[in-house]
Motif scaffolding. Structure first.
Motif, PDB file in Angstrom:
ATOM      1  N   CYS A 241      46.636 -77.845  20.472  1.00 44.54           N
ATOM      2  CA  CYS A 241      47.694 -76.938  20.987  1.00 44.54           C
ATOM      3  C   CYS A 241      48.159 -77.249  22.264  1.00 44.54           C
ATOM      4  O   CYS A 241      49.220 -77.306  22.547  1.00 44.54           O
ATOM      5  CB  CYS A 241      47.377 -75.430  21.809  1.00 44.54           C
ATOM      6  SG  CYS A 241      45.461 -75.653  22.862  1.00 44.54           S
TER       7      CYS A 241
ATOM      8  N   CYS B  46      39.574 -78.776  21.487  1.00 46.82           N
ATOM      9  CA  CYS B  46      39.700 -79.762  21.043  1.00 46.82           C
ATOM     10  C   CYS B  46      41.248 -80.582  21.244  1.00 46.82           C
ATOM     11  O   CYS B  46      41.345 -81.698  21.518  1.00 46.82           O
ATOM     12  CB  CYS B  46      39.918 -79.511  19.398  1.00 46.82           C
ATOM     13  SG  CYS B  46      41.450 -79.267  19.676  1.00 46.82           S
ATOM     14  N   GLY B  47      42.022 -79.336  21.977  1.00 47.86           N
ATOM     15  CA  GLY B  47      43.204 -79.865  22.820  1.00 47.86           C
ATOM     16  C   GLY B  47      44.953 -80.074  22.537  1.00 47.86           C
ATOM     17  O   GLY B  47      45.727 -80.674  22.784  1.00 47.86           O
TER      18      GLY B  47
ATOM     19  N   CYS C 254      46.778 -74.949  16.053  1.00 47.96           N
ATOM     20  CA  CYS C 254      44.826 -74.423  15.738  1.00 47.96           C
ATOM     21  C   CYS C 254      43.875 -75.038  13.974  1.00 47.96           C
ATOM     22  O   CYS C 254      44.363 -73.910  13.339  1.00 47.96           O
ATOM     23  CB  CYS C 254      44.746 -73.309  16.219  1.00 47.96           C
ATOM     24  SG  CYS C 254      43.482 -72.690  16.843  1.00 47.96           S
TER      25      CYS C 254
ATOM     26  N   SER D 274      44.435 -75.528  25.959  1.00 49.68           N
ATOM     27  CA  SER D 274      42.850 -75.714  25.682  1.00 49.68           C
ATOM     28  C   SER D 274      42.404 -75.284  27.016  1.00 49.68           C
ATOM     29  O   SER D 274      41.245 -75.197  27.190  1.00 49.68           O
ATOM     30  CB  SER D 274      43.030 -76.649  25.136  1.00 49.68           C
ATOM     31  OG  SER D 274      41.344 -77.533  25.550  1.00 49.68           O
TER      32      SER D 274
ATOM     33  N   CYS E 172      37.741 -70.938  20.220  1.00 51.12           N
ATOM     34  CA  CYS E 172      37.950 -71.999  20.861  1.00 51.12           C
ATOM     35  C   CYS E 172      36.859 -73.689  20.816  1.00 51.12           C
ATOM     36  O   CYS E 172      36.281 -73.128  21.746  1.00 51.12           O
ATOM     37  CB  CYS E 172      39.141 -72.213  22.264  1.00 51.12           C
ATOM     38  SG  CYS E 172      40.052 -73.240  22.385  1.00 51.12           S
ATOM     39  N   MET E 173      37.304 -74.117  20.746  1.00 51.54           N
ATOM     40  CA  MET E 173      36.092 -75.609  20.435  1.00 51.54           C
ATOM     41  C   MET E 173      36.954 -76.776  21.772  1.00 51.54           C
ATOM     42  O   MET E 173      36.673 -77.733  21.849  1.00 51.54           O
ATOM     43  CB  MET E 173      35.849 -76.007  19.072  1.00 51.54           C
ATOM     44  CG  MET E 173      37.607 -76.485  18.436  1.00 51.54           C
ATOM     45  SD  MET E 173      36.894 -77.167  17.313  1.00 51.54           S
ATOM     46  CE  MET E 173      38.310 -77.578  16.256  1.00 51.54           C
TER      47      MET E 173
ATOM     48  N   ASN F 154      42.133 -71.530  27.699  1.00 49.26           N
ATOM     49  CA  ASN F 154      40.589 -70.834  27.081  1.00 49.26           C
ATOM     50  C   ASN F 154      39.509 -71.331  27.485  1.00 49.26           C
ATOM     51  O   ASN F 154      38.909 -70.775  27.020  1.00 49.26           O
ATOM     52  CB  ASN F 154      41.004 -71.509  25.373  1.00 49.26           C
ATOM     53  CG  ASN F 154      42.331 -71.285  24.736  1.00 49.26           C
ATOM     54  OD1 ASN F 154      42.810 -69.922  25.042  1.00 49.26           O
ATOM     55  ND2 ASN F 154      42.604 -71.536  24.009  1.00 49.26           N
TER      56      ASN F 154
END
Ligand code: SF4
Ligand code: SF4
Length: 437
Positions: free
Chosen positions: A409, A406-407, A374, A420, A403-404, A423
């Motif tokens: 994780c 981004c994927g 992350c 993601s 959390c942005m 989240n």
């Protein structure tokens, strides 16, 4: 001159840049376009044309007096044949203007270069261009370029990272239009009174880095930052950190750390508008995926149906089971290929069942890979468990709002947990409770 970037965490993904090096080809005008009245973050536009009207390329067809809005222009010449209510590619139910094209591509008389001599005229021009963030965010550019704290903003960052797999169209845009992008950069610096611009480009595009380094070698306030070959270097918060060392925390805007971020294509379209007066009416994108016969980089009129673009690329070689608007890490899955291209769209990817099928999710094995990956130093496993309990306090305590999406994780999780996406749901839960920490 290149500067050395600092580094946040991230992951290494297969680049799959199958279309790298392919010039951007102009697609012929389709039989019909469907232009949605909301293609940006903010208030939808109201149609300014009616069924039966003849329209020309660049003609205003939708606008709204709400501050957070970007006007919409016709991408073709032809006749307005319907106002269609339905779900757009963004998943929003709204009106689209159906235009049956005449193939002449007559340009509207209003398409003349704007008069720009000061900041106010520059911002008015940015708005009248209909410009939005073309990296995918679709935030109205005239709002972004007019922050509430202009005296604290001194840096423009151009996003040329293009870190998502498959997508190569920004790379080609940088190679084909570097001079106009630098000219647009100089205009933004001049009219917004900024001190410097940094062009961030991922290291897997050495030709683009070399080209910009050559072009800006005598521009003391424009530099190139070679970014790591690591996903997600193009995510706004990662890019800002890598280029300036500044941290953008959740709930803050880039202007809060003195920065404006624009995609390289946004800057190109702005310069083209300043030069010609042609507003944002076309979009370049990568078309790829294992069932697309001839992957390409194409420029298409906004509102072109995806199926027409696929046919221009030779059609399908197999049954598409997953169609993405955008890249495989952050793109949006579409229900079918009947949706149409919007301003913020930079890729169409189509895959068969071998790529689209997911193995079933299994139990978390506490391997810690999601935490290690992350970029925001979050604990996706703890957030996932908190969401399962609908535990808003713990979601806030572990900073789910940072959390942005981004994927990273999700990509590394051996248990195939949709971390993601969970989240995203967690953030909605926190917002529903009124917390924004
Ligand atoms: S928790 Fe959010 S920011 Fe961190 S890797 Fe997952 S999607 Fe990206
Ligand atoms: S990567 Fe997956 S399996 Fe490993 S700790 Fe995170 S959620 Fe659990």
């Amino acid at each position: 001159m290149s500067s050395v970037s600092k580094h946040l965490k991230g992951i290494h993904v297969d680049h799959c840049k199958n279309t790298a090096g392919q010039p951007i080809v102009q697609m012929p005008v389709p039989e019909k376009v469907y232009i949605p009245m909301v293609q940006h973050i903010g208030a939808p536009c109201q149609p300014t044309v009616a069924v039966g009207d003849h329209v020309k390329v660049g003609q205003l067809i939708g606008d709204n007096t709400a501050p957070m809005c970007a006007p919409i222009h016709s991408s073709v010449s032809g006749e307005v044949t319907a106002l269609v209510k339905g779900m757009t590619a963004q998943g929003i139910v709204d009106t689209s203007i159906e235009i049956t094209t005449d193939g002449k591509q007559e340009v509207a008389e209003t398409v003349v270069p704007p008069t720009v001599g000061n900041k106010e005229e520059f911002l008015a021009a940015v708005r009248s261009c209909g410009l939005v963030g073309l990296g995918g965010a679709a935030f109205p550019t005239h709002i972004k370029y007019n922050p509430r704290n202009p005296e604290q903003v001194d840096t423009l960052i151009l996003n040329g990272a293009e870190c998502e797999p498959y997508i190569t169209v920004d790379h080609m845009t940088m190679l084909e239009h570097a001079e106009e992008i630098v000219e647009g950069t100089k205009n933004i610096l001049k009219y917004l009174n900024l001190k410097q611009a940094i062009i961030g480009i991922e290291g897997n595009k050495p030709d683009a880095i070399a080209k910009f380094n050559e072009l800006v070698k005598n521009e003391p306030n424009i530099s190139v930052c070679e970014l790591l070959q690591q996903y997600p270097q193009g995510a706004e918060r990662v890019l800002i950190y890598e280029c300036t060392g500044k941290h953008l925390i959740a709930g803050k805007l880039p202007a809060d750390v003195g920065v404006i971020v624009s995609n390289v294509t946004t800057v190109l379209k702005l310069q083209q508008f300043l030069d010609s007066g042609m507003p944002l009416v076309s979009k370049s994108l990568t078309v790829d995926g294992n069932v697309v016969k001839e992957p390409k980089n194409v420029e298409v009129p906004i509102g072109t149906p995806i199926i027409d673009i696929i046919e221009f690329c030779g059609g399908y070689t197999g049954e598409p089971k997953k169609i993405l608007m955008g890249g495989p890490m952050m793109g949006r899955a579409l229900p079918d290929d009947g949706k149409c291209i919007i301003k913020g769209n930079n890729a169409i990817l189509a895959f068969d069942a071998t790529f689209a099928n997911m193995n079933p999710e299994t139990a978390c094995i506490n391997c810690g890979r999601c935490v290690k990956a992350c970029p925001m130093n979050l604990m996706p496993t703890a957030l996932f468990k908190a969401f399962e309990r609908k535990d808003v306090d713990t979601l806030k305590k572990y900073h789910v709002m940072s959390c942005m999406d981004c994927g990273c994780c999700t990509y590394v999780c051996p248990a195939r947990k949709q971390l993601s996406f969970i989240n995203k749901l967690g953030k909605s839960l926190v917002l529903a409770e009124g917390g924004k920490k």
